[in-house]
Design a protein around this motif. Structure first.
Motif, PDB file in Angstrom:
ATOM      1  N   PRO A 183       7.634  10.053 -10.750  1.00 31.59           N
ATOM      2  CA  PRO A 183       7.524   9.744 -12.182  1.00 31.59           C
ATOM      3  C   PRO A 183       7.888   8.283 -12.437  1.00 31.59           C
ATOM      4  O   PRO A 183       8.589   7.653 -11.632  1.00 31.59           O
ATOM      5  CB  PRO A 183       8.542  10.694 -12.820  1.00 31.59           C
ATOM      6  N   GLU A 184       7.437   7.755 -13.545  1.00 31.63           N
ATOM      7  CA  GLU A 184       7.568   6.321 -13.800  1.00 31.63           C
ATOM      8  C   GLU A 184       9.014   5.854 -13.821  1.00 31.63           C
ATOM      9  O   GLU A 184       9.321   4.743 -13.393  1.00 31.63           O
ATOM     10  CB  GLU A 184       6.881   5.977 -15.129  1.00 31.63           C
TER      11      GLU A 184
ATOM     12  N   LEU B  75      14.375  -2.344   1.182  1.00 33.00           N
ATOM     13  CA  LEU B  75      15.185  -2.011   2.359  1.00 33.00           C
ATOM     14  C   LEU B  75      14.298  -1.695   3.564  1.00 33.00           C
ATOM     15  O   LEU B  75      14.616  -2.055   4.690  1.00 33.00           O
ATOM     16  CB  LEU B  75      16.091  -0.813   2.048  1.00 33.00           C
ATOM     17  N   SER B  76      13.171  -1.029   3.311  1.00 30.11           N
ATOM     18  CA  SER B  76      12.273  -0.637   4.397  1.00 30.11           C
ATOM     19  C   SER B  76      11.688  -1.847   5.118  1.00 30.11           C
ATOM     20  O   SER B  76      11.357  -1.772   6.302  1.00 30.11           O
ATOM     21  CB  SER B  76      11.133   0.225   3.848  1.00 30.11           C
ATOM     22  N   ALA B  77      11.565  -2.959   4.402  1.00 24.62           N
ATOM     23  CA  ALA B  77      10.998  -4.165   5.020  1.00 24.62           C
ATOM     24  C   ALA B  77      11.823  -4.636   6.204  1.00 24.62           C
ATOM     25  O   ALA B  77      11.322  -5.344   7.080  1.00 24.62           O
ATOM     26  CB  ALA B  77      10.889  -5.281   3.980  1.00 24.62           C
ATOM     27  N   HIS B  78      13.106  -4.234   6.231  1.00 23.83           N
ATOM     28  CA  HIS B  78      13.988  -4.655   7.320  1.00 23.83           C
ATOM     29  C   HIS B  78      14.416  -3.483   8.195  1.00 23.83           C
ATOM     30  O   HIS B  78      15.325  -3.617   9.008  1.00 23.83           O
ATOM     31  CB  HIS B  78      15.229  -5.345   6.733  1.00 23.83           C
TER      32      HIS B  78
ATOM     33  N   GLU C  13       0.829  -1.204   0.000  1.00 21.54           N
ATOM     34  CA  GLU C  13       0.000   0.000   0.000  1.00 21.54           C
ATOM     35  C   GLU C  13       0.865   1.257   0.000  1.00 21.54           C
ATOM     36  O   GLU C  13       0.600   2.212  -0.729  1.00 21.54           O
ATOM     37  CB  GLU C  13      -0.924   0.009   1.227  1.00 21.54           C
ATOM     38  N   VAL C  14       1.921   1.241   0.822  1.00 25.08           N
ATOM     39  CA  VAL C  14       2.841   2.374   0.845  1.00 25.08           C
ATOM     40  C   VAL C  14       3.483   2.551  -0.529  1.00 25.08           C
ATOM     41  O   VAL C  14       3.635   3.673  -1.031  1.00 25.08           O
ATOM     42  CB  VAL C  14       3.922   2.181   1.929  1.00 25.08           C
ATOM     43  N   GLY C  15       3.865   1.433  -1.154  1.00 25.82           N
ATOM     44  CA  GLY C  15       4.497   1.496  -2.463  1.00 25.82           C
ATOM     45  C   GLY C  15       3.581   2.103  -3.514  1.00 25.82           C
ATOM     46  O   GLY C  15       4.020   2.912  -4.345  1.00 25.82           O
TER      47      GLY C  15
ATOM     48  N   VAL D 184      11.836   3.228  -6.110  1.00 29.53           N
ATOM     49  CA  VAL D 184      10.809   3.040  -5.073  1.00 29.53           C
ATOM     50  C   VAL D 184      10.802   1.587  -4.612  1.00 29.53           C
ATOM     51  O   VAL D 184      10.761   1.297  -3.409  1.00 29.53           O
ATOM     52  CB  VAL D 184       9.415   3.440  -5.607  1.00 29.53           C
ATOM     53  N   ALA D 185      10.861   0.661  -5.561  1.00 27.90           N
ATOM     54  CA  ALA D 185      10.871  -0.765  -5.212  1.00 27.90           C
ATOM     55  C   ALA D 185      12.093  -1.117  -4.371  1.00 27.90           C
ATOM     56  O   ALA D 185      11.998  -1.862  -3.386  1.00 27.90           O
ATOM     57  CB  ALA D 185      10.829  -1.608  -6.481  1.00 27.90           C
TER      58      ALA D 185
END
Length: 326
Positions: free
Chosen positions: A103-104, A116-119, A93-95, A110-111
Motif C-alpha cells: 500500500p502507498e 540498504l539492499s544496494a549494499h 525495477e525491483v522497487g 520500500v525505499a
C-alpha cells in the motif's frame, strides 16, 4: 588452441587470478577475430576496469568502437559494465515491483529497504549477472562473438554458478505468486464476490507476473548458453607461477561443477630462454610449473604467450600480442 576455440564459439569468457593479463589476452583474442572479419563485442565485468586504459581511449557502460577493418568488414566494440548503474537500474525495477505489492503508506519503507539492499551481499552479483544476460540476449543479434573479460577467479566462479540459482529462485517466486493469486480469488468468493471479472488477475498481478516471467526466461537463457559447449567456453588465463597454477586448477573444477565448458588455458608472460643466465633459470622454473599444470589438468589444452618488452597500451601493442596467439 585459443584461436581454433574462439572461431567456433559465439560466447567466450576469459578469467583467472588477478593481475595475470586477462584483459590483454581477451583484447588480443577479440582484436584477432575482428581483424578476420567478425563483429565482436568485448565486455569487461571486472569492477576494477582496465579495458579503457589498455586501449588508451574512453570505454564506458555503452558500446564504443575500438577497431574497424573496412577490408574484411570486421568491427570490435568495447563495454565496461558500470556496477553502480547496473545496480541502480536493477533496484529501480525491483522497487517498482515491490511498490505494486505494498500500500502507498508503506512506500517509504520500500525505499529504505532498497537503499540498504544496494549494499547487501549478492546484490552486486545478481545485478551484474542480469546485465551479462542482457548483453548476450541482445548483443548476439548485432555481433558474431562476445568476449567477456571477467573479474578475478573467486568472483567469477560464483558468477558462473548463479544462473542456475537465480533461475530456480525465480521459479519459486512465480509459484508463490500463483498461490497468492489463487488465495486472493478464493477470499473474494468467500466474501460473496462471484463475478468472474473480479476474480481475474489485476493489472498489478499481471505486471508482477510479467516481470518475474521475463527475468526467469532471461536467467534460463543464460544458463543454457553457459552450459552449451558448442556456443560458449571459458578460457583460464594464468602466469607460470605456483599460486596462479593452483588457483587455476581450483577454478577449472568450480567451472566444471557449474556445467561450464573449460576450453583451455593460456599461460601468459613466459620468460625467454635466450636472454641471459638469470632469465634462463627463471624459464626453467616456469617450465616446472607448466609440467605441474599438465599433470593437474590432464587433457586440457594449453597455450603460452611470451613476456613482451614495453607497456601494453594501445591498438598497435594489442595487435602485437594478437600475433602471438595460436
Amino acid at each position: 588452441m585459443l584461436l581454433e576455440l574462439i572461431q567456433r564459439r559465439r560466447v567466450l569468457f576469459l578469467g583467472g587470478k588477478g593481475g595475470v593479463g586477462k584483459t590483454a589476452t581477451a583484447s588480443a583474442a577479440a582484436l584477432h577475430q575482428a581483424a578476420s572479419g567478425r563483429r565482436v563485442l568485448l565486455v569487461s565485468t571486472d569492477p576494477a576496469h582496465n579495458l579503457g586504459h589498455l586501449w588508451d581511449q574512453r570505454v564506458g557502460d555503452e558500446p564504443v568502437e575500438l577497431y574497424r577493418n573496412d577490408t574484411t568488414g570486421g568491427v570490435l566494440r568495447g563495454v565496461e559494465i558500470d556496477p553502480q548503474r547496473t545496480i541502480d537500474e536493477h533496484l529501480a525495477e525491483v522497487g517498482a515491483t515491490l511498490r505494486d505489492f505494498m500500500p502507498e503508506h508503506l512506500h517509504p519503507q520500500v525505499a529504505a529497504h532498497l537503499k540498504l539492499s544496494a549494499h547487501s551481499p549478492g546484490t552486486h552479483e545478481s545485478a551484474i549477472l542480469e546485465r551479462i544476460a542482457v548483453l548476450i540476449e541482445y548483443g548476439l543479434d548485432a555481433h558474431d562473438l562476445i568476449v567477456f573479460d571477467t573479474a578475478p577467479s573467486g568472483h567469477t566462479a560464483r558468477l558462473m554458478a548463479l544462473p542456475e540459482i537465480m533461475s530456480t529462485w525465480m521459479s519459486g517466486l512465480l509459484t508463490r505468486r500463483s498461490k497468492a493469486e489463487r488465495f486472493g480469488a478464493a477470499v473474494r468468493v468467500l466474501d460473496g464476490d462471484d463475478d468472474p471479472a473480479s476474480n481475474a488477475p489485476s493489472n498489478r498481478d499481471q505486471r508482477i507476473r510479467q516481470v518475474l516471467t521475463r527475468r526467469k526466461a532471461r536467467f534460463e537463457m543464460l544458463r543454457e548458453v553457459l552450459s552449451n559447449p558448442k556456443t560458449c567456453s571459458f578460457v583460464v588465463v594464468l602466469t607460470p607461477e605456483r599460486l596462479p597454477v593452483l588457483e587455476s586448477v581450483e577454478l577449472c573444477a568450480q567451472l566444471r561443477e557449474s556445467g561450464v565448458d573449460v576450453g583451455g588455458l593460456v599461460v601468459n608472460r613466459l620468460t625467454p630462454r635466450d636472454a641471459g643466465e638469470y632469465l634462463a633459470q627463471r624459464r626453467e622454473q616456469e617450465q616446472r610449473h607448466l609440467d605441474s599444470l599438465s599433470e593437474l589438468l590432464p587433457g586440457v589444452a594449453v597455450d603460452t604467450l611470451p613476456m613482451l618488452s614495453g607497456d601494453l597500451v594501445g591498438p598497435a601493442a594489442i595487435q602485437r600480442l594478437a600475433h602471438e596467439l595460436r
